[in-house]
Design a protein around this motif. Structure first.
Motif, PDB file in Angstrom:
ATOM      1  N   ASP A  73      63.018  33.690  49.684  1.00 29.40           N
ATOM      2  CA  ASP A  73      61.913  32.749  49.681  1.00 29.40           C
ATOM      3  C   ASP A  73      61.649  32.374  51.129  1.00 29.40           C
ATOM      4  O   ASP A  73      62.445  31.661  51.741  1.00 29.40           O
ATOM      5  CB  ASP A  73      62.289  31.524  48.845  1.00 29.40           C
ATOM      6  CG  ASP A  73      61.148  30.530  48.713  1.00 29.40           C
ATOM      7  OD1 ASP A  73      60.333  30.417  49.656  1.00 29.40           O
ATOM      8  OD2 ASP A  73      61.082  29.845  47.681  1.00 29.40           O
ATOM      9  N   ASN A  74      60.528  32.856  51.662  1.00 31.69           N
ATOM     10  CA  ASN A  74      60.230  32.596  53.080  1.00 31.69           C
ATOM     11  C   ASN A  74      60.071  31.117  53.373  1.00 31.69           C
ATOM     12  O   ASN A  74      60.534  30.625  54.396  1.00 31.69           O
ATOM     13  CB  ASN A  74      58.946  33.328  53.468  1.00 31.69           C
ATOM     14  CG  ASN A  74      59.171  34.802  53.701  1.00 31.69           C
ATOM     15  OD1 ASN A  74      60.306  35.247  53.863  1.00 31.69           O
ATOM     16  ND2 ASN A  74      58.104  35.570  53.716  1.00 31.69           N
ATOM     17  N   ALA A  75      59.424  30.402  52.465  1.00 27.98           N
ATOM     18  CA  ALA A  75      59.154  28.981  52.709  1.00 27.98           C
ATOM     19  C   ALA A  75      60.445  28.181  52.822  1.00 27.98           C
ATOM     20  O   ALA A  75      60.518  27.202  53.556  1.00 27.98           O
ATOM     21  CB  ALA A  75      58.279  28.429  51.596  1.00 27.98           C
ATOM     22  N   LYS A  76      61.449  28.620  52.080  1.00 33.84           N
ATOM     23  CA  LYS A  76      62.730  27.903  52.087  1.00 33.84           C
ATOM     24  C   LYS A  76      63.767  28.565  52.984  1.00 33.84           C
ATOM     25  O   LYS A  76      64.893  28.067  53.107  1.00 33.84           O
ATOM     26  CB  LYS A  76      63.280  27.801  50.663  1.00 33.84           C
ATOM     27  CG  LYS A  76      62.403  27.001  49.716  1.00 33.84           C
ATOM     28  CD  LYS A  76      63.028  26.921  48.328  1.00 33.84           C
ATOM     29  CE  LYS A  76      62.162  26.089  47.396  1.00 33.84           C
ATOM     30  NZ  LYS A  76      62.747  25.999  46.029  1.00 33.84           N
ATOM     31  N   ASN A  77      63.401  29.690  53.596  1.00 32.06           N
ATOM     32  CA  ASN A  77      64.360  30.442  54.414  1.00 32.06           C
ATOM     33  C   ASN A  77      65.662  30.692  53.655  1.00 32.06           C
ATOM     34  O   ASN A  77      66.771  30.509  54.181  1.00 32.06           O
ATOM     35  CB  ASN A  77      64.669  29.678  55.713  1.00 32.06           C
ATOM     36  CG  ASN A  77      64.097  30.381  56.930  1.00 32.06           C
ATOM     37  OD1 ASN A  77      63.142  31.142  56.834  1.00 32.06           O
ATOM     38  ND2 ASN A  77      64.664  30.121  58.089  1.00 32.06           N
ATOM     39  N   THR A  78      65.516  31.095  52.439  1.00 33.35           N
ATOM     40  CA  THR A  78      66.664  31.250  51.544  1.00 33.35           C
ATOM     41  C   THR A  78      66.664  32.631  50.907  1.00 33.35           C
ATOM     42  O   THR A  78      65.613  33.135  50.511  1.00 33.35           O
ATOM     43  CB  THR A  78      66.648  30.166  50.455  1.00 33.35           C
ATOM     44  OG1 THR A  78      66.740  28.879  51.080  1.00 33.35           O
ATOM     45  CG2 THR A  78      67.809  30.333  49.487  1.00 33.35           C
TER      46      THR A  78
END
Length: 124
Positions: A73-78
């Motif tokens: 998940d790019n938005a969460k850097n996860t």
């Protein structure tokens, strides 16, 4: 400084599912490959799966192919590792790793940064 923090491990019965998470921070990971490794007591560290941050190319060990899915998940850097149809032999400490290279690495020596790990125990 790169930090990788895993979560989501636990105890599950054979045939069950777990989702591991790896929260990454400290830099932009667009040129990185992110991987999951595991190590059971008395055994060597073993490659599980990897994902290229930019191309989304994924790579799996034969032992988990079709049962595990790596994603991010790019938005969460996860980065996530969805594990299904778990077997007792999947029991291990699972660690997230980051490699500053767009090419996938399947050995632990190729990775530059590591998380502390999370325990996964699969009971029969």
């Amino acid at each position: 400084q790169v930090q990788l923090v895993e979560s989501g491990g636990g105890l599950v019965q054979a045939g069950g599912s777990l989702r591991l998470s790896c929260a990454a921070s400290g830099r932009t990971f667009s040129s990185y490959t992110m991987g999951w490794f595991r190590q059971a007591p008395g055994k060597e560290r073993e490659f599980v799966a990897a994902i290229n941050w930019s191309t989304l190319g994924t790579y799996y060990a034969n032992s988990v192919k079709g049962r595990f899915t790596i994603s991010k998940d790019n938005a969460k850097n996860t980065v996530y590792l969805q594990m299904s149809s778990l077997k007792p032999e999947d029991t291990a400490v699972y660690r997230c790793a980051a490699r500053n290279n767009v090419r996938p690495g399947a050995t632990w020596l190729e990775y530059d940064y590591w998380g502390q790990g999370t325990q996964v125990t699969v009971s029969s």
